[in-house]
Design a protein around this motif. Structure first.
Motif, PDB file in Angstrom:
ATOM      1  N   ARG A   1       0.867  -1.176   0.000  1.00  0.00           N
ATOM      2  CA  ARG A   1       0.000   0.000   0.000  1.00  0.00           C
ATOM      3  C   ARG A   1       0.900   1.221   0.000  1.00  0.00           C
ATOM      4  O   ARG A   1       2.027   1.178   0.495  1.00  0.00           O
TER       5      ARG A   1
ATOM      6  N   THR B   1      -3.451   9.118   0.231  1.00  0.00           N
ATOM      7  CA  THR B   1      -3.325   7.665   0.238  1.00  0.00           C
ATOM      8  C   THR B   1      -3.540   7.137  -1.175  1.00  0.00           C
ATOM      9  O   THR B   1      -4.191   7.781  -2.002  1.00  0.00           O
TER      10      THR B   1
ATOM     11  N   SER C   1      -5.457   4.913  -2.216  1.00  0.00           N
ATOM     12  CA  SER C   1      -6.885   4.729  -2.518  1.00  0.00           C
ATOM     13  C   SER C   1      -7.586   6.058  -2.786  1.00  0.00           C
ATOM     14  O   SER C   1      -8.720   6.065  -3.235  1.00  0.00           O
TER      15      SER C   1
END
Length: 141
Positions: free
Chosen positions: A5, A24, A26
């Protein structure tokens, strides 16, 4: 299972007067602001590293507990976890997880045992080098 991630922090200016943003992978956080004031004074809208660690820890613990409950043939109606991150003298010295659970057909002792195991094996718990306290409430006990 293996995955990665990514997150990014960008900072401009001095430590006290500067400002930064966190994004982030995402995009749930997308140039979310943080600063000295949001970290040490709670004076502005924005986030801070300790709040983000608390959110990550609470989320990871709740999901880990859900998996362990399922392994023991229980399914939670709700698991509500607050993480209180204590910062003092330049270090995170403690994280207290407050767990309120509603799990049908489980007794308090089983719930305690499974919750404590979740605290120990949660990946975020394992990466943190601080005291982690767990306080538990089972609603249907």
């Amino acid at each position: 299972m293996k995955f990665t991630r990514k997150a990014n922090a960008a900072w401009t200016g001095s430590g006290k007067e500067g400002k930064g943003s966190i994004t982030t992978g995402s995009k749930v956080l997308d140039k979310t602001q943080y600063s000295f004031h949001t970290r040490f004074e709670d004076g502005e809208k924005g986030t801070n590293p300790e709040e983000l660690i608390g959110a990550a820890h609470a989320g990871c613990f709740a999901m880990q507990l859900s998996f362990l409950l399922n392994e023991n043939n229980f399914t939670a109606t709700t698991l509500d976890v607050d993480a209180v991150v204590t910062f003092e003298d330049g270090a995170i010295t403690k994280i207290t997880l407050h767990l309120d659970g509603d799990v049908p057909n489980i007794d308090a002792e089983q719930f305690q045992q499974i919750a404590h195991k979740a605290k120990e094996v949660c990946p975020i718990s394992k990466v943190l080098n601080t005291e982690i306290e767990l306080k538990i409430t089972l609603k249907n006990a």
